[in-house]
Write a protein that holds these residues in place. Structure first.
Motif, PDB file in Angstrom:
ATOM      1  N   UNK A   8       7.798 -12.722   9.141  1.00 23.30           N
ATOM      2  CA  UNK A   8       7.842 -13.984   8.460  1.00 23.30           C
ATOM      3  C   UNK A   8       6.819 -15.031   9.152  1.00 23.30           C
ATOM      4  N   UNK A   9       6.487 -14.543  10.357  1.00 21.22           N
ATOM      5  CA  UNK A   9       5.671 -15.449  11.313  1.00 21.22           C
ATOM      6  C   UNK A   9       6.749 -16.264  12.461  1.00 21.22           C
ATOM      7  N   UNK A  10       7.869 -16.034  12.225  1.00 18.30           N
ATOM      8  CA  UNK A  10       8.968 -16.742  12.953  1.00 18.30           C
ATOM      9  C   UNK A  10       9.253 -15.989  14.198  1.00 18.30           C
ATOM     10  N   UNK A  11       9.865 -16.482  15.088  1.00 15.82           N
ATOM     11  CA  UNK A  11      10.176 -15.961  16.574  1.00 15.82           C
ATOM     12  C   UNK A  11      10.761 -14.550  16.358  1.00 15.82           C
ATOM     13  N   UNK A  70       5.744 -24.902   3.436  1.00 13.54           N
ATOM     14  CA  UNK A  70       6.528 -24.087   4.356  1.00 13.54           C
ATOM     15  C   UNK A  70       5.918 -22.719   4.461  1.00 13.54           C
ATOM     16  N   UNK A  71       5.913 -21.996   3.595  1.00 13.30           N
ATOM     17  CA  UNK A  71       5.322 -20.629   3.783  1.00 13.30           C
ATOM     18  C   UNK A  71       3.811 -20.507   4.104  1.00 13.30           C
ATOM     19  N   UNK A 129       4.117 -18.051  17.521  1.00 12.04           N
ATOM     20  CA  UNK A 129       4.951 -17.957  16.275  1.00 12.04           C
ATOM     21  C   UNK A 129       5.122 -19.228  15.665  1.00 12.04           C
ATOM     22  N   UNK A 130       5.840 -19.226  14.417  1.00  8.97           N
ATOM     23  CA  UNK A 130       5.897 -20.663  13.681  1.00  8.97           C
ATOM     24  C   UNK A 130       7.363 -20.986  13.684  1.00  8.97           C
ATOM     25  N   UNK A 131       7.677 -22.268  13.704  1.00  7.88           N
ATOM     26  CA  UNK A 131       8.990 -22.596  13.531  1.00  7.88           C
ATOM     27  C   UNK A 131       9.019 -23.877  12.803  1.00  7.88           C
ATOM     28  N   UNK A 132       9.801 -23.837  11.675  1.00  8.91           N
ATOM     29  CA  UNK A 132      10.257 -24.960  10.887  1.00  8.91           C
ATOM     30  C   UNK A 132      11.363 -24.585  10.139  1.00  8.91           C
ATOM     31  N   UNK A 133      11.855 -25.837   9.443  1.00  5.44           N
ATOM     32  CA  UNK A 133      12.875 -25.824   8.558  1.00  5.44           C
ATOM     33  C   UNK A 133      12.431 -25.588   7.222  1.00  5.44           C
TER      34      UNK A 133
END
Lengths: 101, 343
Positions: free
Chosen positions: B58-61, B95-96, B229-233
């Motif tokens: 997902x690109x997240x941590x 977002x994505x 990595x990317x972090x967001x809500x």
């Protein structure tokens, strides 16, 4: 009387979203009678930097569980957490683990 | 006063491990973290030599650390796996887009092939379009169900043998608590399983190599390794119920870090007493995907969207499945029930 100290604050992992999306902050803490500690720093951040939804950053007198704190690149759990006394040129990092990907 | 590493006793410790309480230096932490994941992989026999493994990215941590560590271990221990990245584009503007950019960078950085499948190509609906129709109330249901199937469909297109996801210890503990709170015995029973069975038709086996890795360690591993990595809500309101479970877990961890492992341990050792009705896994009569009903959740949700009755897949409307399959019209009363959108 403790002299003012300059420190570097960094917010990451989504925590920066509570600070207008700004990750790096170079700040000077004013002179006060006692040395600055982390507990006072958190209050100072709340009053001076935190832009929105403080409950997502602080809980009680500490950071919200799930936000990691590093003091000069070491886990603050090894450094005395809230009692740690700040030194000039310290680097403090707050990383949220609560944001998804 | 710097604390020394309790393992090598040479370097300055950089973290206290929540699982063990040990204070480790960067080098010893990297080694311990990677070795534990290796142990998890070996003892649960997650992979076999020669397999193609799709990493849900997902690109997240979590998925970033998973991709990085699997690549390291595949080389260090010669697993003989072909690794690839598999991402889902839900079609959420703002977002994505950004997180998929991160995955594209990971593809370069780790030299792993990347495939992106989108809701739009698979279902004909982006999440942006779905939210327009259903509102912000139940959109996480659509997104969750569609993502799960999208990952499977992408994996099938690529002839992947196994899919692995970045679910960590905190996620698993949170899911145990959620299933207890919902009384969902079937999910409670299977949510701690590290690897889904490979004999089911229409589904590719899935596993969670980070199942015993704490979120704190994953984030610090990424931080110290400077992983990208990317972090967001998500812009479409977070899943509120899961949020409560998450806060609860984090509060428990702050008091007693081992609580997370203990909840997983409890979940793993629960057994369901005889006589409790459990759903029987079958296949969807429309698309062939695994389902405990005649129609899978994804097909029901899609049918609801296409008929302009978005609540068809929300809540229990199994009695209507036969009518949907036979393509019969619903009565006005049935339609009205499914139309109502609450904001």
């Amino acid at each position: 009387m403790a002299a003012p100290i300059a420190i570097h604050l960094e917010f990451g992992g989504g925590a920066e979203l509570l600070f207008n999306g700004v990750k790096d902050h170079r700040v000077t803490l004013p002179s006060q009678s006692e040395p600055w500690d982390m507990k006072q720093l958190l209050v100072w951040i709340q009053e001076n930097l935190l832009k929105e939804r403080p409950e997502l950053f602080v809980q009680g007198d500490s950071v919200r569980p799930g936000i990691l704190v590093l003091i000069n690149d070491a886990d603050w759990e090894l450094m005395g957490e809230l009692e740690y006394q700040l030194q000039d040129q310290d680097n403090i990092v707050f990383i949220s683990t609560l944001h998804g990907g | 006063m710097p604390i020394q590493c309790s393992s090598c006793a040479k370097n300055r410790a950089v973290l206290r491990r929540p699982k063990t309480g040990h204070s480790l230096c960067k080098h010893c932490f990297f080694w311990a973290f990677e070795e534990e994941i290796h142990q998890t992989i070996v003892s649960a026999r997650l992979f076999n030599r020669g397999e193609t493994v799709g990493i849900g990215a997902s690109g997240g941590k979590d998925s970033t650390v998973l991709a990085y560590v699997l690549k390291v271990l595949n080389e260090r221990y010669d697993y003989g796996l072909k690794l690839l990245l598999l991402s889902v584009d839900e079609g959420i503007t703002g977002y994505r887009n950004d997180s998929l950019e991160t995955v594209r960078r990971n593809q370069q950085q780790y030299d792993l092939p990347l495939t992106i499948v989108s809701y739009e190509e698979l279902y004909g609906w982006t999440m942006d379009a779905i939210v327009k129709q259903v509102g912000l109330r139940n959109n996480c249901t659509f997104c969750g169900v569609f993502r799960r199937q999208a990952l499977d469909r992408g994996a099938m297109m690529l002839n992947v043998d196994k899919i692995c996801t970045g679910h960590n210890a905190d996620d698993v503990a949170e899911t145990v608590i959620m299933n207890v709170l919902r009384g969902d015995i079937a999910r409670l029973h299977r949510c701690t399983v590290i690897s889904t069975a490979s004999d089911g038709e229409g589904a590719i086996p899935r596993c969670k190599p980070l199942k015993y890795a704490y979120e704190k360690e994953i984030v610090l591993y990424a931080y110290f390794k400077k992983l990208d990595y990317f972090s967001t809500e998500c812009v479409y309101s977070p899943n509120a119920y899961r949020g409560h479970a998450r806060t609860f877990i984090k509060d428990l961890e702050a008091v007693r870090p081992s609580a997370i492992m203990d909840i997983i341990h409890s979940g793993e050792n629960l057994s369901v007493k005889e006589g409790v009705k459990m759903p029987v896994q079958g296949t969807c009569s429309r698309c062939g995907y695994i389902s405990s009903q005649s129609l899978c959740k994804s097909c029901v949700l899609l049918e609801g969207l296409n008929r302009g009755l978005p609540k068809l897949g929300i809540g229990k409307h199994h009695r209507l499945h036969d009518k949907i399959l036979a393509q019969q019209a619903l009565t006005e009363k049935e339609q009205n029930k499914l139309k109502a959108i609450e904001f």
